[in-house]
Design a protein around this motif. Structure first.
Motif, PDB file in Angstrom:
ATOM      1  N   HIS A  64     111.074  28.582 -37.878  1.00 40.26           N
ATOM      2  CA  HIS A  64     110.047  27.565 -38.081  1.00 40.26           C
ATOM      3  C   HIS A  64     109.527  27.626 -39.510  1.00 40.26           C
ATOM      4  O   HIS A  64     109.223  28.701 -40.016  1.00 40.26           O
ATOM      5  N   ALA A  65     109.436  26.470 -40.152  1.00 43.89           N
ATOM      6  CA  ALA A  65     108.989  26.414 -41.552  1.00 43.89           C
ATOM      7  C   ALA A  65     107.539  26.840 -41.711  1.00 43.89           C
ATOM      8  O   ALA A  65     107.153  27.384 -42.755  1.00 43.89           O
ATOM      9  N   ASP A  66     106.713  26.615 -40.710  1.00 43.13           N
ATOM     10  CA  ASP A  66     105.310  27.031 -40.738  1.00 43.13           C
ATOM     11  C   ASP A  66     105.261  28.513 -40.368  1.00 43.13           C
ATOM     12  O   ASP A  66     105.551  28.899 -39.239  1.00 43.13           O
ATOM     13  N   GLU A  67     104.913  29.353 -41.350  1.00 45.74           N
ATOM     14  CA  GLU A  67     104.945  30.804 -41.134  1.00 45.74           C
ATOM     15  C   GLU A  67     103.998  31.255 -40.025  1.00 45.74           C
ATOM     16  O   GLU A  67     104.278  32.233 -39.330  1.00 45.74           O
ATOM     17  N   GLU A  68     102.877  30.570 -39.847  1.00 43.95           N
ATOM     18  CA  GLU A  68     101.955  30.946 -38.780  1.00 43.95           C
ATOM     19  C   GLU A  68     102.569  30.678 -37.405  1.00 43.95           C
ATOM     20  O   GLU A  68     102.443  31.497 -36.495  1.00 43.95           O
ATOM     21  N   LEU A  69     103.242  29.541 -37.266  1.00 40.75           N
ATOM     22  CA  LEU A  69     103.918  29.244 -35.997  1.00 40.75           C
ATOM     23  C   LEU A  69     105.086  30.198 -35.771  1.00 40.75           C
ATOM     24  O   LEU A  69     105.327  30.647 -34.647  1.00 40.75           O
ATOM     25  N   GLN A  70     105.786  30.516 -36.847  1.00 41.27           N
ATOM     26  CA  GLN A  70     106.884  31.476 -36.752  1.00 41.27           C
ATOM     27  C   GLN A  70     106.351  32.814 -36.252  1.00 41.27           C
ATOM     28  O   GLN A  70     106.957  33.452 -35.388  1.00 41.27           O
ATOM     29  N   GLU A  71     105.206  33.225 -36.776  1.00 39.91           N
ATOM     30  CA  GLU A  71     104.598  34.486 -36.349  1.00 39.91           C
ATOM     31  C   GLU A  71     104.150  34.405 -34.885  1.00 39.91           C
ATOM     32  O   GLU A  71     104.290  35.374 -34.136  1.00 39.91           O
ATOM     33  N   LEU A  72     103.667  33.249 -34.460  1.00 35.62           N
ATOM     34  CA  LEU A  72     103.277  33.060 -33.066  1.00 35.62           C
ATOM     35  C   LEU A  72     104.484  33.234 -32.137  1.00 35.62           C
ATOM     36  O   LEU A  72     104.401  33.928 -31.127  1.00 35.62           O
ATOM     37  N   TYR A  73     105.614  32.637 -32.505  1.00 32.80           N
ATOM     38  CA  TYR A  73     106.845  32.801 -31.728  1.00 32.80           C
ATOM     39  C   TYR A  73     107.240  34.278 -31.692  1.00 32.80           C
ATOM     40  O   TYR A  73     107.593  34.812 -30.643  1.00 32.80           O
ATOM     41  N   PHE A  74     107.192  34.920 -32.864  1.00 36.29           N
ATOM     42  CA  PHE A  74     107.575  36.326 -32.963  1.00 36.29           C
ATOM     43  C   PHE A  74     106.692  37.180 -32.048  1.00 36.29           C
ATOM     44  O   PHE A  74     107.193  38.042 -31.317  1.00 36.29           O
TER      45      PHE A  74
END
Length: 152
Positions: A64-74
């Protein structure tokens, strides 16, 4: 040394061989699946298998290009870590916000097999033996947890 065309053909031949080897194996739900091009069905979550010069790897990549959303997935995967590890039967590396070969920020959960070379056909059985049980285990894990990612 191989030309670009030879390198491309050898890599393609490997993935064709892997695909043929995996073709009779159904997914966790008993369906036919294109294992080399596994589709998770969730945007920005990918199962990546690589066979390179020097290593092979398999993993879950969060792009995900949005790092905050990427972190949420992680973090959602971190909450599922015990299920993941019991399904795959081993510990993998968990990496938040890495830069990939294209300069993009990604997060990934992966396992690497060092000291193999896709350009050497003699290494193909080792690479296939590494990838096969792990992509099957990833599919089994995904069949259990995918619903939790379907509204994000």
């Amino acid at each position: 040394m191989y030309s670009k065309a030879e390198t491309s053909k050898i890599r393609a031949d490997f993935w064709i061989t892997f695909g043929r080897y995996m073709k009779p194996v159904p997914n966790a739900e008993g369906r036919k699946i294109n294992w080399p091009n596994y589709k998770t069905g969730i945007r920005n979550i990918y199962f990546r298998m690589k066979a390179e010069r020097g290593f092979a790897s398999i993993g879950i990549e969060l792009g995900h290009a949005d790092e905050e959303l990427q972190e949420l997935y992680f973090e959602q995967f971190v909450q599922l870590k015990k299920i993941f590890e019991s399904t795959v039967g081993e510990e993998w590396e968990w990496k938040l916000h890495q830069t990939n070969e294209f300069g993009q920020k990604i997060s990934k959960i992966e396992l690497v097999l060092p000291h193999v070379n896709v350009m050497e056909q003699k290494d193909w059985p080792d690479i296939i033996s590494f990838l096969k049980p792990r992509i099957i285990a990833l599919d089994e894990f995904w069949s259990l947890v995918k619903p939790g990612f379907e509204g994000l």
